[in-house]
Design an enzyme around this catalytic site. Sequence first.
Site, short mmCIF file in Angstrom:
data_model
loop_
_atom_site.label_atom_id
_atom_site.label_comp_id
_atom_site.label_asym_id
_atom_site.label_seq_id
_atom_site.Cartn_x
_atom_site.Cartn_y
_atom_site.Cartn_z
N GLU A 140 36.84 30.42 33.49
CA GLU A 140 37.33 31.36 34.51
C GLU A 140 37.22 32.78 33.97
OE1 GLU A 140 41.65 32.81 36.24
OE2 GLU A 140 41.34 30.64 36.03
N GLU A 145 42.92 42.04 37.75
CA GLU A 145 44.12 41.25 37.98
C GLU A 145 45.33 42.00 37.46
OE1 GLU A 145 45.62 36.64 37.39
OE2 GLU A 145 44.38 37.56 35.83
#
Length: 382
Positions: A140, A145
């Site tokens: 990932e 974020e």
Amino acid sequence: MVASAHRRPTAPRQTPPITAPTDLQVYDIEDVFIGRTFLEGFDFFTGSDPTHGRVNYVNQTTAHSENLIHFTDRSFIMRADSHTILEPGGPGRDAVRISSRKAYGHGLIISDIWHMPVGCGTWPALWSNANAFAWPSGGEIDIIEGANDRGTVSTLHTGWECWMNGTSMDQTGSLWNRECTSGPGHNAGCSVRPHKLGSDFQTRQGNRTAFFGPGFNRNGGGWHAVERTANSIRMWFWARDDPHVPFEVRWSSTQGVRRKGQISTRNWGIPYANFGEGAGCDLSKFQPQNIIINLTFCGDWAGNAYPADCPKTCIRHVEEDPASFAESYWDISSLTVWSPAEGEVASLSRTTGDHVDGEDHQELHTAAGQRNSLKENFLGLP
């Protein structure tokens, strides 16, 4: 304010011609997502939130009917509901999570973003995951974020033993956590924070810039880019007013760049994140990645790290204060995906970063007008 953020970008700086060496990795355009094409290239996720957020992900039909998505020829907006008071124990706040139908291997992803979700309790992310594999066995990559308007990081998660060596990473950011190996109950991953100056973030490509959150929005957003090869994953950011934005980044979605053919990262400067093959880490194990854009509330990060200066508890705030989430939306100008070029690099050897032609200027002029109309009709802004 959003109104000041959505201004037409300035023309890029004139730079001398750069001739590409024959051994330089170059890229061809693979996909361009603008406006409606996000609906053609992405699926709407409607399952329960894997990060246990106070969110209810809706399908495309519901998103349309609730005015949670909107598009023009040059913009795609996806937002959270900001009108409904939630029942305790009932469904979470309606929001949108989309995932690309195609999974991408080595290459470049360039995102041109005007606005990202902000507010206490919010957890927005632009990331990629190997959806065809059980997490995190395919890897990932978290590009953008953060939670509660702070704590922004760029992170890798692996299902195999993987550590980063901070002393050998040629980057402007700071390694925050060395261990990329992740799993249930152990999912921090290896992260890089951009260098910080006060409340702003700095890159060597330009001046003090806002990387994430309210500062990002006030500055009109900017460009995030990630390059993935067999032995490195590198990330760059340029603010909207950065005079050093590479030509092929600023104009990545225009016909002008696509006509010019191949691009490279040669003149992009030092990345803020440079994940390489550290101690015992084989980045070639990353599998083809689906691109994901989402917003959740509270959950494993925003809930557990809910600041004391935010109202109520995270759950109560999300349930009881819908108007607080009026700014909880993505406004994406474009997302382009570039794949490794095959054969000769003749088109790149002409020049890169040289000029902007009239057709490109017209595209951006049209985009600015459409965005102003979008603000008035969809967002209800002055």
